[in-house]
Design an enzyme around this catalytic site. Structure first.
Site, mmCIF file in Angstrom:
data_model
loop_
_atom_site.group_PDB
_atom_site.id
_atom_site.type_symbol
_atom_site.label_atom_id
_atom_site.label_comp_id
_atom_site.label_asym_id
_atom_site.label_seq_id
_atom_site.Cartn_x
_atom_site.Cartn_y
_atom_site.Cartn_z
ATOM 1 N N LEU A 85 0.846 -1.187 0.000
ATOM 2 C CA LEU A 85 0.000 0.000 0.000
ATOM 3 C C LEU A 85 0.889 1.247 0.000
ATOM 4 C CD1 LEU A 85 -2.579 -1.125 2.695
ATOM 5 C CD2 LEU A 85 -2.957 -0.965 0.227
ATOM 6 N N THR A 145 2.893 -0.043 -6.466
ATOM 7 C CA THR A 145 2.116 -0.731 -5.448
ATOM 8 C C THR A 145 1.930 -2.224 -5.790
ATOM 9 O OG1 THR A 145 0.161 0.084 -6.549
ATOM 10 C CG2 THR A 145 0.839 1.244 -4.556
ATOM 11 N N ARG A 194 38.993 11.810 8.883
ATOM 12 C CA ARG A 194 40.301 11.191 8.719
ATOM 13 C C ARG A 194 41.069 11.342 10.027
ATOM 14 N NH1 ARG A 194 42.733 13.572 3.247
ATOM 15 N NH2 ARG A 194 44.528 12.311 3.829
ATOM 16 N N HIS A 195 42.067 10.490 10.188
ATOM 17 C CA HIS A 195 42.963 10.644 11.335
ATOM 18 C C HIS A 195 43.586 12.037 11.254
ATOM 19 C CE1 HIS A 195 46.123 10.330 8.357
ATOM 20 N NE2 HIS A 195 45.423 9.333 7.855
ATOM 21 N N PHE A 236 53.738 11.476 7.258
ATOM 22 C CA PHE A 236 53.734 11.135 5.829
ATOM 23 C C PHE A 236 52.883 12.108 5.030
ATOM 24 C CE2 PHE A 236 56.521 7.860 6.091
ATOM 25 C CZ PHE A 236 56.355 6.771 5.244
ATOM 26 N N ASN A 237 51.724 12.522 5.630
ATOM 27 C CA ASN A 237 50.871 13.497 4.950
ATOM 28 C C ASN A 237 51.680 14.740 4.643
ATOM 29 O OD1 ASN A 237 48.083 12.611 7.007
ATOM 30 N ND2 ASN A 237 48.315 12.175 4.839
ATOM 31 N N GLY A 250 50.979 5.435 1.825
ATOM 32 C CA GLY A 250 51.194 4.216 2.601
ATOM 33 C C GLY A 250 51.832 4.494 3.943
ATOM 34 N N ARG A 297 48.456 6.128 13.016
ATOM 35 C CA ARG A 297 47.915 7.484 12.950
ATOM 36 C C ARG A 297 46.429 7.521 13.299
ATOM 37 N NH1 ARG A 297 49.300 5.222 8.058
ATOM 38 N NH2 ARG A 297 48.000 5.538 6.201
ATOM 39 N N GLU A 320 44.039 1.661 5.697
ATOM 40 C CA GLU A 320 44.093 2.381 4.420
ATOM 41 C C GLU A 320 44.440 1.442 3.266
ATOM 42 O OE1 GLU A 320 42.904 4.410 2.828
ATOM 43 O OE2 GLU A 320 44.019 6.237 2.434
ATOM 44 N N ARG A 333 47.199 4.478 -13.437
ATOM 45 C CA ARG A 333 46.348 4.858 -12.317
ATOM 46 C C ARG A 333 45.585 6.132 -12.639
ATOM 47 N NH1 ARG A 333 46.221 6.713 -6.365
ATOM 48 N NH2 ARG A 333 44.861 5.079 -5.539
ATOM 49 N N TYR A 378 40.716 0.367 -5.598
ATOM 50 C CA TYR A 378 39.516 0.887 -4.942
ATOM 51 C C TYR A 378 38.404 -0.155 -4.932
ATOM 52 C CZ TYR A 378 40.687 5.703 -3.778
ATOM 53 O OH TYR A 378 41.211 6.825 -3.182
ATOM 54 N N HIS A 386 40.757 6.619 6.969
ATOM 55 C CA HIS A 386 41.763 7.123 6.046
ATOM 56 C C HIS A 386 41.075 7.574 4.770
ATOM 57 C CE1 HIS A 386 44.873 5.100 8.537
ATOM 58 N NE2 HIS A 386 43.875 4.277 8.769
#
Lengths: 437, 447
Positions: free
Chosen positions: B17, B100, B225-226, B231-232, B238, B280, B304, B329, B344, B370
């Site tokens: 319904l 319906t 994100r952390h 590294f960032n 990685g 992290r 990650e 990539r 991904y 991540h």
């Protein structure tokens, strides 16, 4: 996979007439839960009855009008219930209460007893209903005739008596009703129809998904490692190395084995990892069989992180602390930047569902750690044993699900000569463990 | 996993319904299946009816005794069905027939058309049954009053007319019965009671498991994100490095922000905090959960994306050392798999169980993850096309709050300055979504 939030202890109560697969389902659930890391145990009321009342009980014992027998049976049910509660109070996470529990009164008694003695426990009921006479007869033949109740009787006598026993239960059978206010799943005709009511929580949800995938087609499962790889020869861990000449020959011989074993049947499912050594092995086999394979990242070998490419000796030299830690607890130890066996079990769970679901023969060509986890599930090994299970190169493990266990055969294939050596193991071991239920 | 199972097409048909959540379920399934990588589309009969018969249809249009209207409605259903069949016969993989379908006759017509005109199709019928008047009233309020059918009416009149419409349908409603020989699942009172009949196959089993976990509690989901890592700062991929000084500051400010979001300890205790096993993330979680006085759960599935042989390199170094991979990539960031690493698509497969858990949860969820992982999670909740996943923006030092509403997620993004703790709302996605709904994507108009 862990639940968000605290996991309560759980009791799973079976419901159903005799020969409806309750013990089969309890044992499957028990195995799955143990493999996932939940300590579980089956408490089979029939076993308690046999211990207390003896095994010379013919169908009259199960007549609801037989007052003495009914009293005795109720006592057995309560004894099993007490043991079950004690188990949960101590080391257990989940108890399976394997009995007919066919009346509302019995179920109410259990719910009330649990509420009194162990109120924090979650209760979930699994009812198995089957109206297919052929399936029921087959169940009786497969599982009841070997039963201690019928030792010394002819199979005709035993079948007749058992069918009468079923009739005694049918007289008073009350399928679970929604007004009983309990969480349940009804499985009708081996999953043709499923009814679910009031499921709560992570574990119940998972169990329902698991139960939906079960069936009783006795399809074989073949497990084999890839052929010998270059890293194998160098005693190195990890890597994505290629097959050696010997490994390639094994792959070809493996193909020939399957050609003979499958007798032209192309309706099979073959899965492998994304790593070179497994892909090449699968390629060889599939070319000979004329089928396709599917490569799944979930089947990739355990990730040894920073130890990738090292020999065990080098690991002992460079990372002595880790080496010691791993020796002490190989199950939970996680390679830095890598995985542990527990991580692999978690990763491989979807493969278990896939294999359970499949009604076609399944061939898995993978790696040592992965196959240890898969094999442990099908062959009912304790989780702590997993990292030590023997899964050598150049051997096929054939598992055929039988009534309550998997019949295992190991076929050693010599890569050079192509000679097979068949080792038929474990049938005796499994019959014994059935009696120990 | 899905490649093993792409042989059959699937048609999912809704039954129920009005105001029983059919469109809600269709759209959830649509989102889930597209996220998994299937080419899935919803065919909503109401939309066809609005285009052909106009939007000035009051409840008498739905009276089964109104012959002319019934004929028109049947034609609309047939048109929607024809488009659905064309979709499946070309490159469509899963089609959802949202209507319906409340009579045996209609269901029989649909089932026959599908089996005759579609090659190799499996059908699943989903019936939603609800007799809780409060839930129905709430549904009407949330989803019908914004409906184009009621654009010119006031809410009271609209509700009255809609309840009248429901009564028209009720007069002829026939619930699915076993003799119709259909594969079905009945969801009764939002999944309190579920009945499944003759459902087999990988994808259908998965759909059932997914449906069992749905509910309508509007609990918020926080994604962040952390804190910034060393590294960032160096633009490396990685690794398993520590938080930078700024990252630690962000974590503290994040904790304070959440203290304000959840004013009482009781509310804080309900939060489910999930993070990965990487330093992290766990360092961020340590600081945040210390402030909130709650526990967190570490899941390897939230680690990650594994960049394999490129671990520890900067993007420039990757471009120099592995020029072919770098180019590949760029061309297809979704499917490209780092050598000895992941793609991904592998990630989406990996985090699927987390989606189930978040869906199932009726309490607030906080994910400290991540970039790549959060892109996948966010895409699921935000109904992004799978091809968009690798480019979604998930900035560092910001928190995304998603609150599931009727057919979409309300979103708020807040950037938190690590040093000053200043909170600034980046964009409000809700407005943007509404515009899209009304002008561009007609198929998502609220029913």
């Amino acid at each position: 996979m862990q639940e968000l939030g605290k996991q309560q202890k759980m009791v799973i109560g079976m419901v159903g007439l005799p020969a409806r697969g309750k013990t089969y389902i309890s044992r499957k659930i028990c195995r799955y839960l143990n493999w996932m890391g939940f300590k579980s145990k089956v408490f089979n009321i029939g076993n308690y009855r046999r211990q207390i009342c003896g095994t010379d009980c013919n169908s009259n014992f199960f007549d609801p009008g037989n007052k003495d027998a009914s009293k005795a049976r109720d006592e057995c049910a309560l004894l099993a219930l007490n043991d079950m509660i004690n188990y949960l109070r101590n080391e257990g996470d989940v108890s399976l209460y394997d009995g007919t529990n066919t009346t509302k009164q019995r179920r109410k008694l259990i719910m009330e007893t649990l509420q009194q003695k162990f109120s924090e426990v979650q209760v979930f009921w699994v009812e198995s209903i089957c109206n297919d006479e052929d399936v029921i007869l087959r169940n009786i033949q497969l599982t009841k005739l070997n039963n201690p109740d019928y030792v010394g009787k002819s199979s005709d006598e035993a079948t007749q008596d058992f069918q009468q026993r079923i009739e005694q239960y049918t007289k008073v059978y009350e399928p679970i009703d929604m007004d009983e206010n309990i969480s349940f799943i009804k499985i009708i005709d081996i999953g043709n129809d499923i009814m679910i009511y009031n499921i709560q929580g992570f574990l119940q949800s998972k169990l329902v998904s698991y139960l939906m995938n079960l069936h009783i087609y006795p399809r074989p499962i073949y497990l084999s490692r890839h052929g010998e790889s270059q890293y194998n020869v160098g005693h190195k861990v990890g890597g994505d190395s290629d097959l050696t000449q010997t490994g390639l020959m094994y792959a070809k011989q493996l193909g020939k084995y399957f050609v003979q074993e499958l007798e032209g049947n192309r309706n099979i499912k073959m899965i492998t990892s994304t790593m070179q050594r497994a892909l090449r092995t699968s390629n060889e086999v599939c070319e000979l069989l004329g089928i396709e394979y599917y490569s799944l990242k979930a089947l990739d070998e355990i990730n040894p992180g920073i130890c990738d490419g090292l020999t065990y000796q080098q690991i002992a030299d460079k990372f002595p602390q880790d080496y010691e830690e791993r020796k002490m607890n190989k199950l939970t130890y996680r390679y830095p930047r890598g995985e542990s066996y527990l991580d692999v079990i978690s990763r491989v769970e979807q493969i278990i569902f896939e294999i359970e679901r499949s009604r076609l023969p399944v061939i898995v060509i993978a790696h040592q750690a992965i196959l240890r986890c898969l094999y442990a599930y099908f062959h009912e090994h304790e989780v702590p044993e997993i990292p030590k299970l023997n899964i050598p190169l150049h051997q096929v493990i054939k598992l055929v699900p039988a009534a309550y266990y998997c019949k295992e055969t190991r076929i050693k294939i010599d890569p050079m000569t192509g000679h097979w050596e068949i080792q038929d193991e474990a049938t005796i071991k499994k019959v014994k463990s059935f009696l120990d239920l | 996993m899905q490649d093993c199972h792409k042989s059959q097409k699937i048609a999912i048909c809704m039954v129920g319904l009005p105001a029983r959540g059919k469109t809600y379920i269709s759209r959830k399934l649509h989102r889930y299946l597209n996220w998994l990588g299937y080419n899935c589309k919803v065919f909503n009969i109401g939309n066809y009816r609005r285009e052909i018969c106009g939007t000035e249809c009051d409840k008498t249009f739905f009276d089964s005794k109104n012959e002319q209207a019934t004929k028109a409605r049947n034609e609309c259903a047939q048109m929607a069905l024809n488009d659905l069949i064309s979709f499946l016969n070309s490159d469509g993989e899963i089609a959802i027939f949202d209507g319906t379908n409340t009579t045996k006759q209609r269901r029989n017509m649909v089932q026959c058309s599908l089996s005759q005109q579609c090659q190799n199709v499996q059908t699943l019928w989903i019936e939603s049954i609800c007799d809780d008047a409060d839930v129905i009233q709430n549904n009407i309020r949330l989803t019908k009053l914004n409906n184009p059918d009621y654009v010119s009416m006031n809410p009271e009149d609209a509700t009255k007319d809609f309840l009248g419409r429901i009564r028209m349908y009720e007069e002829v409603y026939q619930k699915i019965e076993l003799d119709e020989n259909l594969s079905f699942i009945k969801l009764i009172n939002i999944g309190e009671d579920i009945q499944i009949h003759k459902v087999k196959g990988y994808l259908l089993s998965k759909i059932i498991s997914y449906l069992m976990n749905l509910h309508i509690y509007p609990r918020p989901i926080y994604l962040t994100r952390h804190g910034g890592s060393t590294f960032n700062q160096e633009n490396r991929v990685g690794g398993d490095c520590d938080l930078s000084q700024q990252g630690i500051q962000y974590s503290e400010q994040l904790g304070k922000f959440l203290l304000d979001e959840f004013p009482t300890q009781e509310k804080r205790n309900q939060i489910h905090c999930l993070t990965s096993t990487m330093k992290r993330a766990t360092q961020t979680a340590d600081i945040v959960c210390n402030i909130l006085k709650i526990n967190y759960l570490q899941l390897k599935t939230l680690d990650e994306i594994n960049v394999g042989i490129c671990d520890g390199l900067t993007y420039t170094q990757i471009a120099i050392q592995f020029p072919e991979d770098f180019a590949q990539r760029k061309v297809n960031k979704l499917t490209y798999r780092y050598p000895r690493g992941e793609s991904y698509l592998d990630l989406i497969s990996r985090i699927e169980p987390i989606i189930y858990e978040i869906e199932r949860s009726r309490e607030p969820v906080l994910v400290i993850g991540h970039q790549a992982i959060l892109r996948c999670l966010y895409a699921y909740f935000h109904r992004n096309e799978i091809s968009e996943v690798p480019q979604l923006e998930i900035p560092i030092h910001a928190i995304i709050k998603l609150t599931p509403a009727a057919y979409y997620c309300e979103e708020i993004r807040i950037r938190i300055d690590p040093e000053t703790g200043e909170r600034k709302q980046i964009e409000e996605y809700l407005q943007y979504e509404r515009v899209n709904l009304l002008t561009k994507k007609k198929s998502y108009i609220l029913l």
